[in-house]
Design a protein around this motif. Structure first.
Motif, PDB file in Angstrom:
ATOM      1  N   GLU A 104       0.810  -1.222   0.000  1.00 15.47           N
ATOM      2  CA  GLU A 104       0.000   0.000   0.000  1.00 15.47           C
ATOM      3  C   GLU A 104       0.844   1.273   0.000  1.00 15.47           C
ATOM      4  O   GLU A 104       0.303   2.370  -0.138  1.00 15.47           O
ATOM      5  N   ASP A 105       2.160   1.141   0.138  1.00 19.09           N
ATOM      6  CA  ASP A 105       3.046   2.306   0.020  1.00 19.09           C
ATOM      7  C   ASP A 105       3.369   2.623  -1.441  1.00 19.09           C
ATOM      8  O   ASP A 105       3.967   3.660  -1.726  1.00 19.09           O
ATOM      9  N   ALA A 106       3.003   1.744  -2.341  1.00 21.74           N
ATOM     10  CA  ALA A 106       3.308   1.952  -3.753  1.00 21.74           C
ATOM     11  C   ALA A 106       2.585   3.183  -4.280  1.00 21.74           C
ATOM     12  O   ALA A 106       1.369   3.336  -4.091  1.00 21.74           O
ATOM     13  N   ALA A 107       3.339   4.068  -4.903  1.00 27.00           N
ATOM     14  CA  ALA A 107       2.783   5.328  -5.408  1.00 27.00           C
ATOM     15  C   ALA A 107       3.901   6.102  -6.086  1.00 27.00           C
ATOM     16  O   ALA A 107       5.072   5.711  -6.033  1.00 27.00           O
ATOM     17  N   VAL A 108       3.524   7.211  -6.690  1.00 25.81           N
ATOM     18  CA  VAL A 108       4.519   8.184  -7.132  1.00 25.81           C
ATOM     19  C   VAL A 108       4.733   9.139  -5.960  1.00 25.81           C
ATOM     20  O   VAL A 108       3.771   9.685  -5.419  1.00 25.81           O
ATOM     21  N   TYR A 109       5.969   9.301  -5.581  1.00 22.47           N
ATOM     22  CA  TYR A 109       6.315  10.158  -4.456  1.00 22.47           C
ATOM     23  C   TYR A 109       6.852  11.493  -4.974  1.00 22.47           C
ATOM     24  O   TYR A 109       7.699  11.526  -5.868  1.00 22.47           O
ATOM     25  N   TYR A 110       6.373  12.556  -4.364  1.00 18.75           N
ATOM     26  CA  TYR A 110       6.768  13.904  -4.728  1.00 18.75           C
ATOM     27  C   TYR A 110       7.285  14.646  -3.503  1.00 18.75           C
ATOM     28  O   TYR A 110       6.862  14.384  -2.373  1.00 18.75           O
ATOM     29  N   CYS A 111       8.164  15.602  -3.736  1.00 21.70           N
ATOM     30  CA  CYS A 111       8.513  16.527  -2.668  1.00 21.70           C
ATOM     31  C   CYS A 111       8.149  17.936  -3.132  1.00 21.70           C
ATOM     32  O   CYS A 111       8.070  18.204  -4.338  1.00 21.70           O
ATOM     33  N   ALA A 112       7.917  18.792  -2.158  1.00 23.00           N
ATOM     34  CA  ALA A 112       7.513  20.153  -2.482  1.00 23.00           C
ATOM     35  C   ALA A 112       7.925  21.088  -1.348  1.00 23.00           C
ATOM     36  O   ALA A 112       8.165  20.645  -0.219  1.00 23.00           O
ATOM     37  N   ARG A 113       7.963  22.362  -1.676  1.00 24.96           N
ATOM     38  CA  ARG A 113       8.403  23.386  -0.724  1.00 24.96           C
ATOM     39  C   ARG A 113       7.226  23.989   0.015  1.00 24.96           C
ATOM     40  O   ARG A 113       6.223  24.378  -0.590  1.00 24.96           O
ATOM     41  N   GLY A 114       7.355  24.072   1.314  1.00 26.23           N
ATOM     42  CA  GLY A 114       6.323  24.694   2.128  1.00 26.23           C
ATOM     43  C   GLY A 114       6.341  26.209   2.014  1.00 26.23           C
ATOM     44  O   GLY A 114       7.244  26.789   1.399  1.00 26.23           O
ATOM     45  N   PRO A 115       5.349  26.888   2.604  1.00 26.31           N
ATOM     46  CA  PRO A 115       5.242  28.340   2.473  1.00 26.31           C
ATOM     47  C   PRO A 115       6.277  29.116   3.275  1.00 26.31           C
ATOM     48  O   PRO A 115       6.440  30.320   3.079  1.00 26.31           O
ATOM     49  N   GLY A 116       6.965  28.462   4.175  1.00 22.85           N
ATOM     50  CA  GLY A 116       7.957  29.139   4.993  1.00 22.85           C
ATOM     51  C   GLY A 116       8.827  28.136   5.719  1.00 22.85           C
ATOM     52  O   GLY A 116       8.820  26.954   5.412  1.00 22.85           O
ATOM     53  N   GLY A 117       9.571  28.622   6.702  1.00 24.36           N
ATOM     54  CA  GLY A 117      10.477  27.754   7.433  1.00 24.36           C
ATOM     55  C   GLY A 117       9.780  26.782   8.368  1.00 24.36           C
ATOM     56  O   GLY A 117      10.089  25.583   8.374  1.00 24.36           O
ATOM     57  N   PRO A 118       8.859  27.273   9.173  1.00 22.40           N
ATOM     58  CA  PRO A 118       8.156  26.349  10.074  1.00 22.40           C
ATOM     59  C   PRO A 118       7.246  25.392   9.295  1.00 22.40           C
ATOM     60  O   PRO A 118       6.748  25.734   8.223  1.00 22.40           O
ATOM     61  N   LEU A 119       7.048  24.239   9.874  1.00 21.15           N
ATOM     62  CA  LEU A 119       6.141  23.276   9.261  1.00 21.15           C
ATOM     63  C   LEU A 119       4.755  23.529   9.845  1.00 21.15           C
ATOM     64  O   LEU A 119       4.384  22.967  10.869  1.00 21.15           O
ATOM     65  N   VAL A 120       3.993  24.416   9.193  1.00 21.45           N
ATOM     66  CA  VAL A 120       2.696  24.832   9.725  1.00 21.45           C
ATOM     67  C   VAL A 120       1.527  24.202   8.986  1.00 21.45           C
ATOM     68  O   VAL A 120       0.379  24.381   9.382  1.00 21.45           O
ATOM     69  N   THR A 121       1.809  23.531   7.903  1.00 20.94           N
ATOM     70  CA  THR A 121       0.748  22.934   7.117  1.00 20.94           C
ATOM     71  C   THR A 121       1.262  21.667   6.458  1.00 20.94           C
ATOM     72  O   THR A 121       2.466  21.541   6.205  1.00 20.94           O
ATOM     73  N   THR A 122       0.366  20.739   6.230  1.00 17.75           N
ATOM     74  CA  THR A 122       0.707  19.532   5.478  1.00 17.75           C
ATOM     75  C   THR A 122      -0.255  19.336   4.309  1.00 17.75           C
ATOM     76  O   THR A 122      -0.298  18.278   3.707  1.00 17.75           O
TER      77      THR A 122
END
Length: 128
Positions: free
Chosen positions: A92-110
């Motif tokens: 179930e982990d099979a997928a296309v994996y992507y990375c992306a940049r958040g809106p700022g330094g803190p991790l405030v959203t996912t």
């Protein structure tokens, strides 16, 4: 706009491991260390979902419940790279994996809609 490139995918048997890398595109992204980075995945017929995220400093991380205890996110800002170590992989982990940049330094959203600089993903296939 800078694009982030995910790599390291492949075919692995269930229970195996892969390490994904997320780097900036060919030219230097001087601000890489200033942004949170998120890992997302999308399986056929399903919506894109968050897997993990890390703040700019690396001090704050997030994991989806489905991967907690199996995946580890880390970053090396000197190399402008974020890693996703994936252990005990399941079909179930099979997928296309992507990375992306958040809106700022803190991790405030996912939420994927809050992230930018999406590049081409890397395919992870897990055989049972």
């Amino acid at each position: 706009d800078v694009q982030l490139q995910a790599s390291g995918g492949g075919l692995v048997q269930a229970g195996g491991s892969l390490r994904l890398s997320c780097t900036a595109s060919a030219y230097t992204f001087a601000g890489f260390a200033d942004y949170a980075i998120g890992w997302f995945r999308q399986a056929p017929g399903k919506e894109r979902e968050v897997v993990s995220g890390i703040s700019s400093s690396g001090d704050n991380t997030y994991y989806a419940d489905s991967v907690k205890g199996r995946f580890t996110i880390s970053r090396d800002n000197s190399k402008s790279t974020v890693y996703l170590q994936m252990n005990m992989l399941k079909p179930e982990d099979a997928a296309v994996y992507y990375c992306a940049r958040g809106p700022g330094g803190p991790l405030v959203t996912t939420h994927p809609a809050d992230f930018n600089s999406w590049g081409q993903g890397t395919l992870v296939t897990v055989s049972s």
